[in-house]
Design a protein around this motif. Sequence first.
Motif, PDB file in Angstrom:
ATOM      1  N   ILE A 295       0.874  -1.201   0.023  1.00  0.00           N
ATOM      2  CA  ILE A 295       0.141   0.077  -0.059  1.00  0.00           C
ATOM      3  C   ILE A 295       0.872   1.204  -0.951  1.00  0.00           C
ATOM      4  N   GLN A 296       0.630   1.909  -0.705  1.00  0.00           N
ATOM      5  CA  GLN A 296       1.992   2.464  -1.135  1.00  0.00           C
ATOM      6  C   GLN A 296       1.764   4.134  -0.569  1.00  0.00           C
ATOM      7  N   GLU A 297       0.115   4.734  -0.777  1.00  0.00           N
ATOM      8  CA  GLU A 297      -0.033   5.645   0.183  1.00  0.00           C
ATOM      9  C   GLU A 297       0.300   5.785   1.404  1.00  0.00           C
ATOM     10  N   ASP A 298       0.530   7.004   2.639  1.00  0.00           N
ATOM     11  CA  ASP A 298       0.627   6.207   3.820  1.00  0.00           C
ATOM     12  C   ASP A 298      -0.762   6.920   4.269  1.00  0.00           C
ATOM     13  N   ALA A 299      -1.262   7.572   4.005  1.00  0.00           N
ATOM     14  CA  ALA A 299      -2.356   7.808   4.201  1.00  0.00           C
ATOM     15  C   ALA A 299      -3.215   6.801   4.461  1.00  0.00           C
ATOM     16  N   SER A 300      -3.513   5.830   2.694  1.00  0.00           N
ATOM     17  CA  SER A 300      -3.720   4.877   2.780  1.00  0.00           C
ATOM     18  C   SER A 300      -3.677   3.264   3.905  1.00  0.00           C
TER      19      SER A 300
ATOM     20  N   VAL B 250      -2.154   3.944   6.383  1.00  0.00           N
ATOM     21  CA  VAL B 250      -2.497   4.435   7.922  1.00  0.00           C
ATOM     22  C   VAL B 250      -4.145   3.968   8.231  1.00  0.00           C
ATOM     23  N   THR B 251      -4.685   4.403   7.114  1.00  0.00           N
ATOM     24  CA  THR B 251      -6.471   4.275   7.680  1.00  0.00           C
ATOM     25  C   THR B 251      -6.168   2.587   7.463  1.00  0.00           C
TER      26      THR B 251
END
Lengths: 503, 331, 297
Positions: free
Chosen positions: A223-228, A230-231
């Motif tokens: 999962i590349q995106e940081d926000a994703s 964490v979510t």
Amino acid sequence: MTKRTSVLGSVVGALFALATVMSAVTCGPVQAKEASITVAQSIDVSSLNPYGDINTATFAMWKHIMEPLVLFDFNKRTYYGVLAESWTMKDTEYVFKIRKGIRFHDGNELTAHDVKFSLDQALNSIQAVILKSAIKSVDVVDDHTVRVNTKTPFANLLSRLKHIVIVSQKAHEKWGADIKDHPIGTGPFKFVTWKKGNYFVVAKAGSYWGEPAKLDKIIWRPIQEDASRVTALESGEVDVITAVPTHEVARLEKKPNLRVEKTRALRQLFIALSPRFEPFKNPQVRKAMNHAIDVDYIIKNVLDGMAYRAVGPTGPQHIGYNANIKPYSYDPKKARELLAQAGYPNGFDLKFNSSSGRYVKDREVAQVIADQLGRVGIRTQIVFGEHGTYWSDITKGKVNMYLSGGFNEEDPELFLSLYYETGITPRIGLSDPKFDELLRKERMTMNPAESDKLLQEISAYAYNEMVPTISLWHPVDLYGVNNRLVWKPNPNEEMYFHRAYVK
Amino acid sequence: MLRRRLIGILPVFLGVSLIVFVLLRLAPGDPLSLLVPDGSSQAEVERIRHEWGLDRSVPVQYWEFLKKATLGDFGESYKYREPVSKLVLERLPATVELALLSLLISTMVAIPIGIVSAVRRNSALWDHGTMSLALLGTSMPPFWLGIMLIIVLGGQLNLLPVGGRLTYGIELTHITGLYLLDSILTLNWEAFSDACRHIIMPAFTMGVVMAAMAARITRSSMLDVLGQDYITTARIKGLPERTVILKHCLRNSLCTIVTILGIQLGTLLAGSIIIETVFSWPGVGSLLIQAIGYRDYRVVQFTVLLFAFIYILVNLLLDFVYTWIDPRVRI
Amino acid sequence: MDIDQPIRHVDAVAFQFSRIKKRIFRKKYLKIYVGGSIFLALLFASLLAPIIAPHDPAKLDLTLKLLRAFESEDFILGTDNLGRDLLSRIIYGSRISLLIGVVSVLFAATLGALLGAISAYFGKYVDELIMKVVEIFLAFPFLLLSIVIMAFLGPGLTNIIIALVLSRWVQFCRLVRGEVLSIKGRDHVVAAKALGAKDMYIIVRHILPYTMPSLIVMCTFEVALVIIYESSLSFLGLGVPASVPTWGTMLAEGRTYMMAAPWLSVFPGLAIFVTVLGINLLGDGLRDVLDPRMRGR
């Protein structure tokens, strides 16, 4: 009019119904009693060929399935045998005794022939070209003894061998070119499946020569995106995530079911100052720059305290750390004086290359550093290159000042050689005979205590006299972990779940 | 004429391959620096450069590439050490599935909205309201909308998974590689619902961006048709408004709508790079952006050619659709 | 089918009203007024940024980082992760964002219109050649083209404009070619030719002006698109360097803070929305007025 509305209404209704049905199905099938965890990191396994591409995350996943001869123990600070029971070093000969009674996942027994086969494979692959300069040949002495002949006495061989996993020769002969779909090793876990870009799964091996694993299954997801990421951790979709953004730590720690594991990293962030650039030829200027940057301030305010100041090229987890080096004080006045003495009372202009999104908050860090340098008259223009350009330019010696992250090896020899030694790479482009001599001596020194001492001397010399870099910090690696999992991370960014278990 | 069209494709392929080939090699960044491990000796690096054929001049490399490509051999990926055709085609169904569903969503939303807002021109709700929504859609960068959805639907409401394509552990027989279709064909409802849950956010995100554009184009094309004499004639004849709009108008603006599909395909393929990155969708777009990062020339070359191929093929198909919708059009 | 009657009734009433209103407000121009004033306001904001902006957009002060929006009088929209005033950054950001949007579209339109006109005017081999080039560019996913060009040229304001121009000119080329095909047979063009005018003179003086209406409309839409693309490039790490704030870069950089500090991405997003809205309204309005087929409706 009414009709049209009703059509629209029914479509909306149908969508809602669909959504409700879908949300009724819980996140994935829950298998009773099976202890499985899902781990999310920013990248996928790059290959099933253990001698293919080299990257820390892939290595870490590999090491669950296959094992090397030796590994490094960060607590005891020594190498310990994994598949090797013991070893002896003498000049150009390393003799490894292989543990008896270890079986591969396909049932074949591990012998010295497998070790020779694996090392030969590695020597012929891209991944292990670093070994090639050191190793001359590998011989089988008997079924459980292997001799590695080096070209010159080479004390740092173990640190390189720890990356070479041992594969089954018989399996390779059986599968031929298809072996890359059938990774077979001796590890506590065996390979299950890999859906590229989706998940990589290993399961507990039926029998393991050491302490059996406690987890039944590990699923890795990219999962590349940081926000994703964490979510996904918060929603319970995954159990472990890497690289928690520092500003999310406090919020995640408040959640009762989550925790953030913090590990001081081996990796060191630093700014290289190449003497190719005229003003940097003068060590006074390089010292002035060390005085101009307030490292502690950046750690506290940009990194939210999630880093330890680095003093010298090594940190306390490295072999040969020198705890007695004094850090450069933050002293802009002194920096200006030094610059004036060196003949640059009005400072100078230059480009400052920085990675973008590769290291924790690198974009922010670069901007603050540029700001602080600006206060002593050094006007920098930040260049945020896309990684391909940024890294190629560094390895080709095209940039004179750059922010970089070194690497995560407990033995600093390779790093020192690549960045500081004369004529090895143009990354900084130094030429210091005294340093070269010290490093050469260290390589020849088989006695760990003596080699430790030499490395300490090298560190002090590099930091105080050579000053080719501004040492910044060792970041704190942040892993978001669901509390149901009991696990501690390593300082070298390699996640290893052999002894982890689910509560 | 068809034969001419097909022959005409060839120079396009050559052009696309030449541009990507030359740009990649002119771009700074060396695959050797990026893929050969730290600490390799210069001799080793040069040996690998030779092995990869990168030590030759660019024209020679291009010629070699063309020779092999005509035989369907696009080489091995530097990073993954696998034939690039296998590597990319394996991921293609994921991209195609996402693209088709987004297209479906956008068409289903955009065309009715476009029609209604054209018919109710200047009405506060139907025209200005929907067109403002469309504007909102066009002014949102897709990655931003995607991350918002992930945080709200994936995190706060915990309704949908944040990424991926199928939960591990769900069995699915692969027939077409399109998970939704496969699960329907095998009557595997568990897999269907799981695949739905995974695809809905990315498809919606991509769909919204396209729907906004498509709705506006539909509206203006409908307005165009609505003003023509035969519509006035039909109205004067006393035909019910519904018939006038659905039969006379819509049929004639279908051509424009088909054109939109053609244009949107480009948006879709390009958009897949961003959407797949945001939603960890294992498709060609996310592979492509990684390959550019590593300068994995062969993967980039093949992917770009594949995208161009799809684009050309679909537009050729659409030309046939034109003739079918509107007999006056000839290819 | 009973739904028809009320509509016609309503339409009739609305028609009466609009006739009255039209005289007073000239509703026809309403969109242009609203869109145009938004656009002008933005233009002024960007030109007068040093006067309007309350703070230096580049001034770092980490003691002030991540102040919430609307909580401090000094920093109305709050501060970013390095303690810079968000409002000032957005105001200064309008400079670069508009510059990128307007300049790249102007260049793309000029290049595309010229080539499109030449292609249609000369026809035959010239047309075939140019159209082949257009097809090649169309078959090349534009975002990919920008990415590869950006990787090749390196980050920078000029480079991003070049990348955007090279990936967007084909749209204009196709549009203008279609228009010119119908214009070139008109009497005044034929007359100019007969009088011995040079081809390029005819193209520039007698043909291109007639394509202006649709060209202007397309330009306005493209400006909005380009602003969004720039943001996407920033997301992929290929945007304008951070010392120059663009809305796109701010949005892309603010995305990791979406939970901790939502204002970092909400306000630049809002700025993009308002701009795109203004430019699109302007475009819509211009189309209604300029496009002859739309005239009178």
